[in-house]
Design an enzyme around this catalytic site. Structure first.
Site, PDB file in Angstrom:
ATOM      1  N   LYS A  85      -0.525   4.930   4.388  1.00 12.82           N
ATOM      2  CA  LYS A  85      -1.447   3.867   4.863  1.00 12.82           C
ATOM      3  C   LYS A  85      -1.208   4.265   6.792  1.00 12.82           C
ATOM      4  O   LYS A  85      -0.172   3.494   7.005  1.00 12.82           O
ATOM      5  CB  LYS A  85      -1.870   2.779   4.766  1.00 12.82           C
ATOM      6  CG  LYS A  85      -2.992   2.403   4.497  1.00 12.82           C
ATOM      7  CD  LYS A  85      -2.951   0.811   3.608  1.00 12.82           C
ATOM      8  CE  LYS A  85      -4.123  -0.429   4.616  1.00 12.82           C
ATOM      9  NZ  LYS A  85      -4.816   0.525   4.869  1.00 12.82           N
TER      10      LYS A  85
ATOM     11  N   HIS B 237       0.746  -1.548   0.407  1.00 13.53           N
ATOM     12  CA  HIS B 237      -0.122   0.604  -0.201  1.00 13.53           C
ATOM     13  C   HIS B 237       0.642   1.230  -0.049  1.00 13.53           C
ATOM     14  O   HIS B 237       1.727   1.205   0.213  1.00 13.53           O
ATOM     15  CB  HIS B 237      -0.740   0.021   1.165  1.00 13.53           C
ATOM     16  CG  HIS B 237      -2.451  -0.282   0.851  1.00 13.53           C
ATOM     17  ND1 HIS B 237      -2.150  -1.846   1.110  1.00 13.53           N
ATOM     18  CD2 HIS B 237      -3.594  -0.363   0.648  1.00 13.53           C
ATOM     19  CE1 HIS B 237      -3.001  -2.695   1.693  1.00 13.53           C
ATOM     20  NE2 HIS B 237      -4.545  -1.880   1.172  1.00 13.53           N
TER      21      HIS B 237
END
Length: 235
Positions: free
Chosen positions: A135, A131
């Site tokens: 995040k 990600h």
């Protein structure tokens, strides 16, 4: 349909655009500095906030008699508390680690593969999720859902970010660049590997799925999942 947006970051803004394109009205765009004014006029709320705000947002929806779709992750230690409040207020609730239609189909593939691979214990399961570096939680809620799907259909009992024991699934969590989300489940043996993978190209899929879930939830009471929205429970 009147929609309250709880969390107005990048995802909230994409959800707003898609909701407007589908003919809906936005009656509240709540960020950390604003109030819940307008929430009670909504037909449904969509929560894509941060873990520290999720419980307050979801509770406020139930107390205002507004069904809520929550895509926020990292708050699930309070999940049972929210389910109890939903029941007490006769609310409507869908919480998912990922609202992408493709990811929810991927969840189904993952469980099916885990079921047919379970007798072949010379294969070891590993997972990787990648990600963007903004995040907040690791591993991702989607990776945890994938691990739980394997555990439910196999002899594995837990997942870990550390070195895995015999009955554990190792999850490698990578944070880099601006990656929307890539999840890979691999079955490794000495002679070969079997791999399934989902790659998100942008945030559009997450946002569209959340709006579709909100459309489905409006007017309903109870706790549901994306399996209900996609009619996968009978599959």
């Amino acid at each position: 349909m009147k929609i309250a947006l709880l969390g107005y970051g990048k995802m909230g803004q994409v959800i707003e655009r898609i909701a407007l394109e589908r003919g809906h009205e936005i009656v509240l765009k709540k960020d950390e500095f604003s109030t819940y004014d307008g929430l009670s006029t909504a037909d449904v709320a969509i929560d894509f906030s941060v873990p520290t705000a999720a419980v307050s947002n979801i509770s406020s929806c139930f107390n205002a008699n507004v069904p809520v779709v929550s895509g926020t992750t990292g708050w699930l230690e309070h999940y049972d508390e929210m389910i109890a409040l939903c029941a007490a207020k006769n609310g409507g609730f869908i919480s998912s680690s990922n609202f992408s239609l493709g990811v929810n189909l991927f969840f189904e593939f993952n469980e099916y593969l885990a079921k047919i691979m379970a007798p072949f214990d010379h294969y070891k399961v590993d997972m990787e999720e990648i990600h963007h570096d903004q995040k907040l939680d690791a591993p991702s809620g989607t990776a945890i859902s994938l691990a739980k799907g394997v555990i439910k259909n196999s002899n594995y009992s837990n997942w870990t970010l550390d070195t895995a024991k015999e009955n554990e699934i190792h999850i490698e969590a990578v944070r880099t660049g601006n990656v929307p989300g890539t999840h890979t489940v691999t079955y490794n043996s000495e002679v070969d590997s079997i791999e399934i993978k989902h790659t998100a190209h942008n945030r559009e899929g997450f946002a569209l799925g959340a709006v579709i879930a909100a459309e489905w939830l409006a007017g309903k009471h109870g706790v549901f999942t994306m399996k209900d929205v996609l009619n996968l429970n009978s599959k």
